[in-house]
Scaffold this motif. Structure first.
Motif, PDB file in Angstrom:
ATOM      1  N   GLY A 157      36.839  32.100  34.418  1.00  0.00           N
ATOM      2  CA  GLY A 157      37.625  30.980  34.300  1.00  0.00           C
ATOM      3  C   GLY A 157      39.103  31.314  34.306  1.00  0.00           C
ATOM      4  O   GLY A 157      39.764  30.865  35.209  1.00  0.00           O
ATOM      5  N   ASP A 158      39.458  31.963  33.327  1.00  0.00           N
ATOM      6  CA  ASP A 158      40.815  32.399  32.849  1.00  0.00           C
ATOM      7  C   ASP A 158      41.361  33.362  33.946  1.00  0.00           C
ATOM      8  O   ASP A 158      42.530  33.378  34.349  1.00  0.00           O
ATOM      9  N   GLU A 159      40.397  34.164  34.524  1.00  0.00           N
ATOM     10  CA  GLU A 159      40.676  35.102  35.575  1.00  0.00           C
ATOM     11  C   GLU A 159      40.457  34.535  36.829  1.00  0.00           C
ATOM     12  O   GLU A 159      41.052  35.280  37.896  1.00  0.00           O
ATOM     13  N   GLY A 160      40.329  33.369  36.932  1.00  0.00           N
ATOM     14  CA  GLY A 160      40.285  32.726  38.439  1.00  0.00           C
ATOM     15  C   GLY A 160      39.127  33.176  39.232  1.00  0.00           C
ATOM     16  O   GLY A 160      39.043  32.748  40.483  1.00  0.00           O
ATOM     17  N   CYS A 161      37.902  33.163  38.545  1.00  0.00           N
ATOM     18  CA  CYS A 161      36.724  33.339  39.416  1.00  0.00           C
ATOM     19  C   CYS A 161      36.201  32.140  39.961  1.00  0.00           C
ATOM     20  O   CYS A 161      36.584  30.874  39.607  1.00  0.00           O
ATOM     21  N   ASP A 162      35.719  32.097  41.025  1.00  0.00           N
ATOM     22  CA  ASP A 162      35.430  31.066  42.030  1.00  0.00           C
ATOM     23  C   ASP A 162      34.126  30.254  41.625  1.00  0.00           C
ATOM     24  O   ASP A 162      33.901  29.207  41.473  1.00  0.00           O
ATOM     25  N   GLU A 163      32.944  31.203  41.596  1.00  0.00           N
ATOM     26  CA  GLU A 163      31.796  30.698  41.243  1.00  0.00           C
ATOM     27  C   GLU A 163      31.031  31.490  40.225  1.00  0.00           C
ATOM     28  O   GLU A 163      31.233  32.744  40.167  1.00  0.00           O
ATOM     29  N   ILE A 177      37.994  46.028  35.711  1.00  0.00           N
ATOM     30  CA  ILE A 177      37.640  45.935  36.822  1.00  0.00           C
ATOM     31  C   ILE A 177      37.163  44.487  37.216  1.00  0.00           C
ATOM     32  O   ILE A 177      37.460  44.334  38.550  1.00  0.00           O
ATOM     33  N   ILE A 178      36.807  43.546  36.405  1.00  0.00           N
ATOM     34  CA  ILE A 178      36.644  42.233  36.872  1.00  0.00           C
ATOM     35  C   ILE A 178      37.891  41.590  37.436  1.00  0.00           C
ATOM     36  O   ILE A 178      37.959  40.939  38.401  1.00  0.00           O
ATOM     37  N   ARG A 179      38.922  41.835  36.707  1.00  0.00           N
ATOM     38  CA  ARG A 179      40.226  41.210  37.153  1.00  0.00           C
ATOM     39  C   ARG A 179      40.617  41.872  38.529  1.00  0.00           C
ATOM     40  O   ARG A 179      41.218  41.129  39.192  1.00  0.00           O
ATOM     41  N   ALA A 180      40.391  43.247  38.441  1.00  0.00           N
ATOM     42  CA  ALA A 180      41.089  43.859  39.782  1.00  0.00           C
ATOM     43  C   ALA A 180      40.078  43.121  41.118  1.00  0.00           C
ATOM     44  O   ALA A 180      40.462  43.133  42.281  1.00  0.00           O
ATOM     45  N   LEU A 192      41.373  41.248  44.304  1.00  0.00           N
ATOM     46  CA  LEU A 192      40.989  41.730  45.605  1.00  0.00           C
ATOM     47  C   LEU A 192      40.588  40.619  46.388  1.00  0.00           C
ATOM     48  O   LEU A 192      40.919  40.261  47.547  1.00  0.00           O
ATOM     49  N   GLY A 193      39.649  39.707  45.767  1.00  0.00           N
ATOM     50  CA  GLY A 193      39.015  38.782  46.572  1.00  0.00           C
ATOM     51  C   GLY A 193      39.964  37.577  47.082  1.00  0.00           C
ATOM     52  O   GLY A 193      39.893  36.938  48.150  1.00  0.00           O
ATOM     53  N   LYS A 194      41.038  37.283  46.080  1.00  0.00           N
ATOM     54  CA  LYS A 194      42.140  36.251  46.493  1.00  0.00           C
ATOM     55  C   LYS A 194      42.926  36.934  47.460  1.00  0.00           C
ATOM     56  O   LYS A 194      43.378  36.013  48.361  1.00  0.00           O
ATOM     57  N   SER A 195      43.389  38.210  47.479  1.00  0.00           N
ATOM     58  CA  SER A 195      44.333  38.766  48.484  1.00  0.00           C
ATOM     59  C   SER A 195      43.485  38.784  49.744  1.00  0.00           C
ATOM     60  O   SER A 195      44.008  38.518  50.706  1.00  0.00           O
ATOM     61  N   LEU A 196      41.999  38.813  49.916  1.00  0.00           N
ATOM     62  CA  LEU A 196      41.570  38.835  51.109  1.00  0.00           C
ATOM     63  C   LEU A 196      40.858  37.591  51.541  1.00  0.00           C
ATOM     64  O   LEU A 196      40.295  37.443  52.432  1.00  0.00           O
ATOM     65  N   ASP A 197      41.070  36.334  50.551  1.00  0.00           N
ATOM     66  CA  ASP A 197      40.771  34.970  50.556  1.00  0.00           C
ATOM     67  C   ASP A 197      39.159  34.998  50.801  1.00  0.00           C
ATOM     68  O   ASP A 197      38.666  34.333  51.808  1.00  0.00           O
ATOM     69  N   ALA A 227      26.907  37.028  52.294  1.00  0.00           N
ATOM     70  CA  ALA A 227      27.499  37.521  51.004  1.00  0.00           C
ATOM     71  C   ALA A 227      27.160  38.769  50.585  1.00  0.00           C
ATOM     72  O   ALA A 227      25.944  39.482  51.165  1.00  0.00           O
ATOM     73  N   LEU A 228      28.180  39.700  50.202  1.00  0.00           N
ATOM     74  CA  LEU A 228      27.820  40.994  49.978  1.00  0.00           C
ATOM     75  C   LEU A 228      27.269  41.296  48.175  1.00  0.00           C
ATOM     76  O   LEU A 228      28.304  40.813  47.434  1.00  0.00           O
ATOM     77  N   ASP A 229      26.304  41.451  48.040  1.00  0.00           N
ATOM     78  CA  ASP A 229      25.577  41.443  46.619  1.00  0.00           C
ATOM     79  C   ASP A 229      25.930  42.706  45.950  1.00  0.00           C
ATOM     80  O   ASP A 229      26.071  43.770  46.479  1.00  0.00           O
ATOM     81  N   ASP A 230      25.901  42.603  44.657  1.00  0.00           N
ATOM     82  CA  ASP A 230      25.827  43.758  43.857  1.00  0.00           C
ATOM     83  C   ASP A 230      27.230  44.253  43.773  1.00  0.00           C
ATOM     84  O   ASP A 230      27.354  45.573  43.868  1.00  0.00           O
ATOM     85  N   PHE A 231      28.210  43.921  44.126  1.00  0.00           N
ATOM     86  CA  PHE A 231      29.437  44.331  44.247  1.00  0.00           C
ATOM     87  C   PHE A 231      30.042  45.328  43.309  1.00  0.00           C
ATOM     88  O   PHE A 231      30.092  44.873  42.330  1.00  0.00           O
ATOM     89  N   GLY A 232      30.338  46.702  43.754  1.00  0.00           N
ATOM     90  CA  GLY A 232      31.059  47.474  42.669  1.00  0.00           C
ATOM     91  C   GLY A 232      29.981  48.717  42.571  1.00  0.00           C
ATOM     92  O   GLY A 232      30.454  49.294  41.795  1.00  0.00           O
ATOM     93  N   THR A 233      28.778  48.307  42.662  1.00  0.00           N
ATOM     94  CA  THR A 233      27.818  49.400  42.357  1.00  0.00           C
ATOM     95  C   THR A 233      27.404  50.243  43.568  1.00  0.00           C
ATOM     96  O   THR A 233      26.543  51.112  43.307  1.00  0.00           O
ATOM     97  N   GLY A 234      27.745  50.010  44.821  1.00  0.00           N
ATOM     98  CA  GLY A 234      27.582  50.646  45.985  1.00  0.00           C
ATOM     99  C   GLY A 234      28.247  51.750  46.305  1.00  0.00           C
ATOM    100  O   GLY A 234      28.877  52.623  45.321  1.00  0.00           O
ATOM    101  N   TYR A 235      28.481  52.230  47.570  1.00  0.00           N
ATOM    102  CA  TYR A 235      29.106  53.408  48.012  1.00  0.00           C
ATOM    103  C   TYR A 235      30.295  53.659  48.498  1.00  0.00           C
ATOM    104  O   TYR A 235      31.172  54.331  47.885  1.00  0.00           O
ATOM    105  N   SER A 236      31.002  52.296  48.930  1.00  0.00           N
ATOM    106  CA  SER A 236      32.303  52.380  49.521  1.00  0.00           C
ATOM    107  C   SER A 236      32.594  50.921  49.615  1.00  0.00           C
ATOM    108  O   SER A 236      32.701  50.333  50.760  1.00  0.00           O
ATOM    109  N   SER A 237      32.720  50.411  48.598  1.00  0.00           N
ATOM    110  CA  SER A 237      33.077  48.830  48.507  1.00  0.00           C
ATOM    111  C   SER A 237      34.294  48.384  49.338  1.00  0.00           C
ATOM    112  O   SER A 237      34.196  47.539  50.240  1.00  0.00           O
TER     113      SER A 237
END
Length: 704
Positions: free
Chosen positions: A645-651, A615-618, A622-627, A574-584
């Protein structure tokens, strides 16, 4: 004609007597030196030195006798019996050797004197055997009084010489012993020659050839000096080799083998000396503790060979910058210490500037360039401490404060500020004890499906309940573990504990464990994971390892190679803290992660901040497109949960769904049950100190 102690000597041959005296004096000195060396050695070395001593003694005694005999004028033709002449030389060598062995044996207090007496007897026997080899055309008479006196002088003076040689407490004993031995040989010869009288017979064949006799004397003297010189040369060569060996051993004992700088033992001695000088003169003394900033990073990323090259280069720089009253030593690892006597603050500042320049200037190591940098802690004697231990401790405290302050490389000891550092060091010691005594615990935070609200797994989080201070926040003790080299042990302990517990769960939920950067750069990570899974019995697909983008970014090529090895085992990544790193995005393109964990910082502002919501929506799109499933952290309100839930988050994971709790509480609340009832026996690890990088973030203990 000249008479010396009753011996008639031709005035033209007086120089032969002087040559005999020279041979005797140099031989006596050589014999005493070689005998001393033999007495201090053992085994075959002692036998070798005894042999050299015996040869030198035999040459000195025999040559002294025959050179002086050649100077003697009997008033009749003379010749020498070759057999008796050679026999007299062998007697001198063998008798002296026997005496040396007895004198050096140490079997009794009188052994040196007794051995010396044997040498004295050998001198006398050699002399009178040599006189038997002396063929003169005349009638020989002996004065028994002088003969007995000569033997007594030889035995007593030689005994005194070797007794003196073994008196180690006596100053100048070597000179005194050599003088006595010289006098013993000379006294025997001249007293014995006084006992020797010749009445010449009137024959027609004339006298011996004086020129031939003198040439023979010179030849004998040269041979004697060569033999004695060879013995002395052996002594001096051995002495030089011993001195060099001692110097080398002393250097090894007092200097660091890698950098050549003085080591900790030298540093302690020098500091004691400087404190004494400062106390007597009333001057001040600065102690500077130095710790390199990027040494562990070089070791972890480039290997220990590169770290050694860096230390050698720094050692060369530091050894060349010290002046009068200044001292620099390597005290261990990446730690150094410097001392300076000073009167005004300007001189101390100038020294610190020189140290900074030496340690901050870039160094090329193999194919990369690094500016190592350092943190400096300064304590002043007697202002900050009046003892060596307190001075070192205060300099260390100031240095640790400098390491924590990115704006300043140099910190002076300040009692009020450094008490905080002292408390941290005490807490670090307590953390080590907590690890050794199994005082730590793993808590578990539930991870839930947004659509079904069913439990998907638990994240393992390390907790420490201090026996005196109570609950210590992870944000406080994890940096301590990173600073003191405990983070690898803590990470391994959490991994074993979490896997061991999870193996007993029913239903078989996944367990997520964070990897620290220090664990990730460790060469045997994949091997460790295999060993843990096998020892705990946890299926690989039930283990999920979480790591941050910054951890991967330190060495992307190596990181993806390690991740592929782990993923090949069946373990989830699992890639943790996504969105805060260098080159997600580049991370997602380069490796097929099993899950993306959306950082809590976006969730906290999602309800009020339109940008955060976008950003959450994007990210979810992205997660859905990459499965790739997306897990959002830090859910604390129902509004946040509804939005996701409305935006389709998994967990999701957060305080709204469950705070981190103990293993026992998971069972009590019915979230899990045990496959096998009863106490679960878990493997424990042997705590070995391991090095990690200084900049490892807190990834072991996040709580959502």
């Amino acid at each position: 004609m000249i008479t010396i102690l009753g011996c008639v000597i031709n005035e033209h041959n007086i120089w032969l007597v002087l040559v005999a005296a020279l041979v005797c004096a140099s031989g006596s000195w050589a014999v005493i030196c070689l005998f001393e060396r033999a007495a201090r050695t053992k085994g075959l070395q002692r036998a070798g030195w005894h042999f050299l001593s015996a040869v030198a003694a035999g040459a000195a005694i025999w040559c002294t006798h025959f050179i002086a005999m050649l100077a003697y004028e009997p008033g009749a033709p003379v010749s020498f019996d070759p057999v008796m002449t050679i026999l007299s030389l062998l007697i001198a060598i063998a008798g002296a050797g026997a005496g040396f062995i007895v004198a050096a044996s140490g079997s009794a207090r009188i052994a040196p004197a007794f051995g010396g007496a044997i040498v004295g007897v050998a001198i006398a026997v050699m002399h009178y055997t040599g006189m038997m080899a002396y063929r003169v055309q005349g009638i020989i008479h002996w004065d028994m009084g002088y003969l007995v006196a000569s033997v007594a002088l030889s035995v007593s003076i030689s005994a005194a010489a070797f007794h003196t040689t073994m008196q180690t407490s006596l100053r100048g004993r070597r000179y005194l012993a050599a003088g006595l031995f010289f006098f013993g040989i000379i006294s025997l010869h001249f007293t014995g020659m006084t006992a020797f009288k010749v009445t010449p017979l009137l024959l027609d064949n004339g006298f011996s050839n004086p020129a031939a006799m003198q040439a023979l004397a010179i030849a004998v003297a040269v041979v004697a000096l060569v033999l004695v010189g060879a013995g002395l040369a052996s002594y001096f060569i051995d002495d030089s080799a011993r001195t060099e060996s001692l110097d080398r051993l002393r250097h090894m004992a007092l200097n660091d083998g890698l950098t050549g700088l003085p080591n900790r033992a030298s540093f302690i001695d020098r500091l004691d000396h400087e404190i004494d000088l400062a106390s007597e003169s009333g001057r001040k003394l600065a102690l500077i503790g130095i710790d390199l900033n990027k040494f562990k990073e070089v070791n972890d990323l480039r290997g220990h060979a590169a770290g050694d090259m860096l230390l050698r280069a720094l050692g060369e720089r530091l050894s060349g910058l010290t002046g009068e009253g200044e001292f620099v030593a390597r005290t261990g690892g990446d730690e150094f210490a410097a001392i300076q006597r000073f009167v005004d603050q300007a001189r101390l500042q100038e020294f610190l500037v020189r140290l900074e320049q030496a340690l901050f200037e870039p160094i090329e190591v193999n194919d990369f360039v690094i500016a190592p940098g350092a943190s400096f802690g300064v304590a002043i004697y007697p202002d900050n401490a009046t003892s060596r231990e307190a001075l070192i401790s205060n300099a260390d405290l100031a240095m640790y404060r400098a390491k924590a302050d990115v704006a300043h490389h140099v910190c002076y000891y300040d009692q009020s500020m450094d008490e905080v550092v002292r408390a941290r060091r005490s807490l670090a010691s307590d953390l080590k004890a907590a690890l050794d005594n199994n005082e730590l615990d793993v808590h578990y935070q539930v991870q839930t499906s947004v659509v079904t609200s069913q439990i998907r797994g638990f994240e393992a989080l390390l907790r420490w309940n201090h026996p005196e201070h109570g609950f210590i926040p992870p944000s406080e003790f994890i940096p301590l573990a990173e600073e003191n080299g405990l983070i690898l042990q803590l990470g391994e302990w959490v991994l074993r504990e979490a896997c061991g517990r999870a193996a007993s769960w029913e239903p078989p939920y996944k367990v997520a464990v964070n990897l620290s950067p220090a664990q990730f750069v460790h060469a045997d990570l994949a091997k460790l994971i295999i060993e843990v899974l096998m020892s705990t019995g946890l299926p690989a697909n039930r283990l999920e390892l979480e790591l941050t983008e910054s951890t991967i970014f330190q060495d992307k090529e190596r990181s993806f190679s390690v991740l592929r090895q782990i993923k090949a085992l069946g373990v989830n990544i699992a890639l943790d803290d996504f969105g805060t790193g260098y080159s997600s995005l580049d991370m997602l393109r380069s490796f097929p992660f099993d899950k993306i964990k959306l950082d809590r910082s976006f969730i906290n502002e999602a309800e009020e901040n339109l940008q955060a919501k976008s950003i959450i929506r994007a990210v979810l799109a992205l997660g859905k497109s990459l499965d790739i499933p997306i897990l959002a952290e830090g859910i604390e309100t129902k509004g946040q949960l509804t939005l996701l839930g409305d935006e389709g988050c998994d967990e999701v994971q957060g305080y709204l769904l469950g705070r981190p709790t103990t293993f026992a509480n998971l069972i009590e609340t019915g979230k899990i049950s045990l496959v096998n009832k009863g106490e679960i026996s878990l493997p424990r690890i042997a705590h070995q100190p391991l090095e990690i990088g200084d900049d490892a973030p807190d990834v072991l203990t996040r709580s959502a």
